[in-house]
Design a protein around this motif. Structure first.
Motif, PDB file in Angstrom:
ATOM      1  N   ASP A 136       0.830  -1.223   0.000  1.00 52.30           N
ATOM      2  CA  ASP A 136       0.000   0.000   0.000  1.00 52.30           C
ATOM      3  C   ASP A 136       0.859   1.266   0.000  1.00 52.30           C
ATOM      4  O   ASP A 136       0.626   2.203   0.769  1.00 52.30           O
ATOM      5  CB  ASP A 136      -0.937   0.010   1.207  1.00 52.30           C
ATOM      6  CG  ASP A 136      -1.963  -1.108   1.151  1.00 52.30           C
ATOM      7  OD1 ASP A 136      -2.294  -1.533   0.029  1.00 52.30           O
ATOM      8  OD2 ASP A 136      -2.419  -1.545   2.222  1.00 52.30           O
ATOM      9  N   ASN A 137       1.884   1.255  -0.846  1.00 51.86           N
ATOM     10  CA  ASN A 137       2.746   2.424  -1.021  1.00 51.86           C
ATOM     11  C   ASN A 137       3.476   2.838   0.258  1.00 51.86           C
ATOM     12  O   ASN A 137       3.732   4.025   0.486  1.00 51.86           O
ATOM     13  CB  ASN A 137       1.928   3.615  -1.551  1.00 51.86           C
ATOM     14  CG  ASN A 137       1.366   3.350  -2.934  1.00 51.86           C
ATOM     15  OD1 ASN A 137       2.049   2.768  -3.784  1.00 51.86           O
ATOM     16  ND2 ASN A 137       0.131   3.747  -3.162  1.00 51.86           N
ATOM     17  N   ARG A 138       3.788   1.885   1.093  1.00 50.81           N
ATOM     18  CA  ARG A 138       4.588   2.187   2.271  1.00 50.81           C
ATOM     19  C   ARG A 138       5.469   0.993   2.601  1.00 50.81           C
ATOM     20  O   ARG A 138       5.128  -0.147   2.291  1.00 50.81           O
ATOM     21  CB  ARG A 138       3.703   2.546   3.468  1.00 50.81           C
ATOM     22  CG  ARG A 138       2.695   1.474   3.877  1.00 50.81           C
ATOM     23  CD  ARG A 138       1.931   1.903   5.113  1.00 50.81           C
ATOM     24  NE  ARG A 138       0.804   1.030   5.400  1.00 50.81           N
ATOM     25  CZ  ARG A 138       0.009   1.179   6.461  1.00 50.81           C
ATOM     26  NH1 ARG A 138       0.239   2.157   7.323  1.00 50.81           N
ATOM     27  NH2 ARG A 138      -1.005   0.356   6.649  1.00 50.81           N
ATOM     28  N   ASP A 139       6.615   1.283   3.219  1.00 52.13           N
ATOM     29  CA  ASP A 139       7.534   0.229   3.634  1.00 52.13           C
ATOM     30  C   ASP A 139       7.006  -0.426   4.906  1.00 52.13           C
ATOM     31  O   ASP A 139       6.676   0.247   5.888  1.00 52.13           O
ATOM     32  CB  ASP A 139       8.927   0.808   3.887  1.00 52.13           C
ATOM     33  CG  ASP A 139       9.614   1.204   2.585  1.00 52.13           C
ATOM     34  OD1 ASP A 139       9.295   0.587   1.559  1.00 52.13           O
ATOM     35  OD2 ASP A 139      10.446   2.133   2.602  1.00 52.13           O
ATOM     36  N   VAL A 140       6.952  -1.751   4.855  1.00 49.54           N
ATOM     37  CA  VAL A 140       6.380  -2.522   5.954  1.00 49.54           C
ATOM     38  C   VAL A 140       7.326  -3.664   6.308  1.00 49.54           C
ATOM     39  O   VAL A 140       7.918  -4.282   5.428  1.00 49.54           O
ATOM     40  CB  VAL A 140       4.997  -3.091   5.559  1.00 49.54           C
ATOM     41  CG1 VAL A 140       4.471  -4.050   6.623  1.00 49.54           C
ATOM     42  CG2 VAL A 140       4.013  -1.966   5.320  1.00 49.54           C
ATOM     43  N   ILE A 141       7.456  -3.930   7.595  1.00 48.71           N
ATOM     44  CA  ILE A 141       8.214  -5.101   8.046  1.00 48.71           C
ATOM     45  C   ILE A 141       7.213  -6.179   8.445  1.00 48.71           C
ATOM     46  O   ILE A 141       6.346  -5.965   9.297  1.00 48.71           O
ATOM     47  CB  ILE A 141       9.125  -4.771   9.237  1.00 48.71           C
ATOM     48  CG1 ILE A 141      10.184  -3.761   8.814  1.00 48.71           C
ATOM     49  CG2 ILE A 141       9.791  -6.040   9.762  1.00 48.71           C
ATOM     50  CD1 ILE A 141      11.117  -3.369   9.941  1.00 48.71           C
ATOM     51  N   TYR A 142       7.333  -7.316   7.766  1.00 50.70           N
ATOM     52  CA  TYR A 142       6.491  -8.471   8.070  1.00 50.70           C
ATOM     53  C   TYR A 142       7.250  -9.356   9.052  1.00 50.70           C
ATOM     54  O   TYR A 142       8.348  -9.827   8.761  1.00 50.70           O
ATOM     55  CB  TYR A 142       6.188  -9.233   6.780  1.00 50.70           C
ATOM     56  CG  TYR A 142       5.482 -10.555   6.970  1.00 50.70           C
ATOM     57  CD1 TYR A 142       4.099 -10.645   6.901  1.00 50.70           C
ATOM     58  CD2 TYR A 142       6.202 -11.721   7.199  1.00 50.70           C
ATOM     59  CE1 TYR A 142       3.451 -11.848   7.058  1.00 50.70           C
ATOM     60  CE2 TYR A 142       5.560 -12.943   7.359  1.00 50.70           C
ATOM     61  CZ  TYR A 142       4.188 -13.001   7.285  1.00 50.70           C
ATOM     62  OH  TYR A 142       3.557 -14.202   7.442  1.00 50.70           O
ATOM     63  N   CYS A 143       6.689  -9.575  10.233  1.00 50.61           N
ATOM     64  CA  CYS A 143       7.333 -10.389  11.267  1.00 50.61           C
ATOM     65  C   CYS A 143       6.476 -11.609  11.586  1.00 50.61           C
ATOM     66  O   CYS A 143       5.294 -11.471  11.909  1.00 50.61           O
ATOM     67  CB  CYS A 143       7.550  -9.587  12.552  1.00 50.61           C
ATOM     68  SG  CYS A 143       8.868  -8.380  12.440  1.00 50.61           S
TER      69      CYS A 143
END
Length: 641
Positions: A357-364
């Motif tokens: 969604d146009n943002r940097d995300v960290i998947y944990c």
């Protein structure tokens, strides 16, 4: 012609230009026009008749003047021009109506993205323009290779019905990509008897660039035949519907994928946390996260994930976040998370930086490893006891922990092999179509026909291997238990031996050219456990093979009777033999003459334990450089009288 006569004195003007006297007579003899206005029932005498023609038909005759031929030709030209003008007006009006109808259809179809709703609306609007007794809209299913009815009206056009590509008239239309009208379907060689009893059929493919998505069909069981104009109209409708159907199908696929991922996210047993890199806060968690940490979702959102870590884990996690790179993952094999009630939970963490969604995300992904830590602690305890106590007893407990660790990757292999088998089944039709279109197809240097036969066997072998690993793990777990509950079933010892030899067939081929199995009956039953007895046969045959000095020496397995109550399995080899000085130790745990070659000294010990649990015996006899013979005696299965 009569309209032309009424048109502002046109005929009189033409007659006057030529000197008057013009008379126009119908083919039946009735006077249409007389410039001299003679009495009814009279006509100009002696004049030659010159035909006035429209669309190759005689409308009337011109006479009464020497210039009648010229006037007839002139009037014919004017009539033709009037006819063209009328046709042009009619065609323009028809085009306007079509455009208006297409705009209406497009406008209505654009109001929904549900695949079935759009398809049904397309059928409804088409029937408004082209009357028919039944109609259907079918789309090509990439997974099955068939046409599936998405929406329909009338008998035989129910949704979920399937039509094979190339079969029947509608199936052939999608192959050819051309619209067709067949007004005598039973006389067509492609006709296939079905529930829909139609006389006339009209089909138009749903084309999108060079791709055929499906087909629209319309049928009439009675009434007039379909016309070329109706086929043209249906073709135009299909061109309007095709891109809208493709959008709806893509939307449905995306929606289904989103639903799958939502279920995977929500039903995953591991805790999953999504962190917004812009402010380092949590913006999404799954139910497993709430259960693991005891925090409701509302207390976790918009907060830093560091609140869940102990001091050491918080420092390490902060360092990772500061240096993380896109598309590269990170892992913490061991960290401590803090529950709301203060309990410390050992976990392992895996994460990756991605764009959503146009943002940097960290998947944990966070897994509770409390059980694993407990098992590791137990294993360490078992290993300590192993040094100071009976080795075999300690081994049984150690195996319980090792088996737990083996099961996890084995389950991954089993699940993935099943998924790969499904993917392959779906890929085969695509590869076959590609090969049919492009010519011979090779994969990894093999023709498609060979790959098609080989891949399922390879995947089947992987699946069978995972089953075998699970059986071995279960057997190893069973070694730690002192009970014989699994040794009281009816087992065909011949099948046990064949299954064992099937597992180590490649080993047999690698060690000797002389291997034989001798038995007088195909079914010889004992009381026991199939998997455990299979493990004994594998251990004994492998020991025999490894004792052979060359490929010319052989191994023989035989099965026979010993009295009325027992069966005997004998494994003979022509190997190096066993010295008398060590014969009494060969079934001791960890004793092996091949420790430097990777032997564990457990094969014969485990085998002896299994046979003992089965109420049988295992005896050895051997001569150095001559070979060894192992005789197993088991209780024969007997039906109760």
């Amino acid at each position: 012609m009569k309209r032309l006569l009424k048109k502002n004195g046109f005929i009189r003007m033409v007659s006057d230009l030529c000197g008057g006297g013009l008379v126009l007579i119908e083919p039946g003899g009735t006077t249409l026009y007389d410039s001299e206005e003679r009495m009814p029932g009279t006509s100009a005498a002696g004049g030659e008749l010159h035909p006035v023609v429209l669309n190759d038909e005689i409308v009337c005759y011109a006479t009464g003047t020497p210039k009648s031929a010229v006037l007839a030709s002139l009037i014919s030209g004017v009539l033709a021009a009037e006819e063209d003008k009328r046709d042009l007006i009619a065609e323009t009006l028809s085009k306007y109506r079509e455009i208006n109808l297409f705009y209406t259809i497009t406008e209505k179809l654009a109001t929904s993205l549900d695949l079935h709703d759009v398809a049904q609306l397309a059928i409804d609007e088409t029937l408004r323009m082209v009357p028919a007794d039944n109609a259907s809209l079918m789309l090509f299913d990439d997974n099955t290779g068939y046409l599936q009815v998405i929406a329909g009206i009338g008998e035989g056009c129910e949704p979920q019905a399937w039509v094979e590509i190339g079969k029947g008239i509608s199936g052939s239309v999608i192959t050819s990509g051309r619209a067709e009208v067949v007004n005598d379907v039973r006389g067509d060689t492609r006709y296939v008897e079905g529930r829909a009893q139609v006389r006339s059929l009209m089909c138009a493919p749903l084309r999108l660039k060079n791709k055929v998505l499906g087909v629209i069909t319309m049928g009439r069981s009675h009434g007039p035949d379909f016309t070329a104009m109706e086929l043209k109209l249906l073709s135009a409708i299909s061109l309007q519907v095709a891109p809208i159907m493709e959008n709806a199908r893509l939307f449905t696929t995306i929606k289904r994928s989103e639903e799958w991922f939502r279920k995977i996210f929500e039903q995953n047993e591991d805790a999953i946390i999504l962190i917004d890199m812009s402010d380092g806060t949590i913006f999404k968690v799954n139910p497993a996260t709430e259960r693991l940490y005891g925090h409701p979702q509302e207390e976790l959102l918009a907060r830093s994930p560091e609140m869940l870590l102990d001091a050491a884990g918080r420092e390490r996690f902060t360092q990772i976040i500061a240096t993380i790179e896109r598309r590269k993952g990170f892992s913490l094999s061991r960290a401590v998370f803090l529950r709301k009630d203060g309990k410390r939970v050992p976990v392992s963490i895996r994460g990756k930086l991605m764009r959503l969604d146009n943002r940097d995300v960290i998947y944990c992904s966070i897994r509770d490893i409390s059980e694993k830590v407990r098992m590791q602690q137990e294993v360490e305890s078992f290993q300590t006891k192993l040094i100071s106590s009976n080795k075999l007893a300690s081994l049984g407990m150690l195996v319980s922990g090792v088996a737990h660790e083996i099961n996890n990757p084995n389950n991954y292999i089993s699940v993935n092999s099943t998924l790969l088998a499904t993917v392959w089944e779906n890929a085969v039709p695509v590869l076959e179509r590609y090969a049919a279109e492009e010519g011979e197809l090779e994969l990894v240097g093999m023709p498609l026909e060979r790959v098609r036969d080989t891949v399922p066997k390879l995947l089947g072998g992987i699946k069978k291997g995972t089953v075998r690993i699970k059986e071995i793990v279960d057997n190893l777990k069973g070694l730690a238990k002192d009970d014989n509950r699994h040794c009281a079933s009816k087992v065909n010892i011949i099948q046990v031996i064949y299954d064992a030899l099937g597992i180590i067939g490649h080993q047999i081929q690698g060690f000797t050219d002389n291997f034989s199995l001798v038995h007088s009956e195909s079914e010889m039953y004992v009381i026991g456990n199939h998997q455990q007895l299979e493990q004994v046969i594998i251990n004994l045959v492998m020991n025999a093979l490894q004792s052979l000095p060359d490929r010319q020496r052989g191994v023989q397995v035989s099965v026979g009777h010993s009295g009325r109550s027992n069966l005997v399995v004998t494994v003979r080899d022509a190997g190096r033999g066993i010295g008398a000085d060590i014969m009494d130790r060969i079934t001791e745990p960890f004793f092996s003459t091949r420790l430097d070659e990777g032997g564990t000294g457990l094969g014969l010990s485990i085998s002896a334990s299994i046979i003992k649990d089965h109420g049988g015996t295992m005896k050895f006899s051997s001569r150095v450089d001559k070979g060894t013979k192992v005789v197993i005696t088991l209780r024969r299965y007997q039906e109760c009288p």
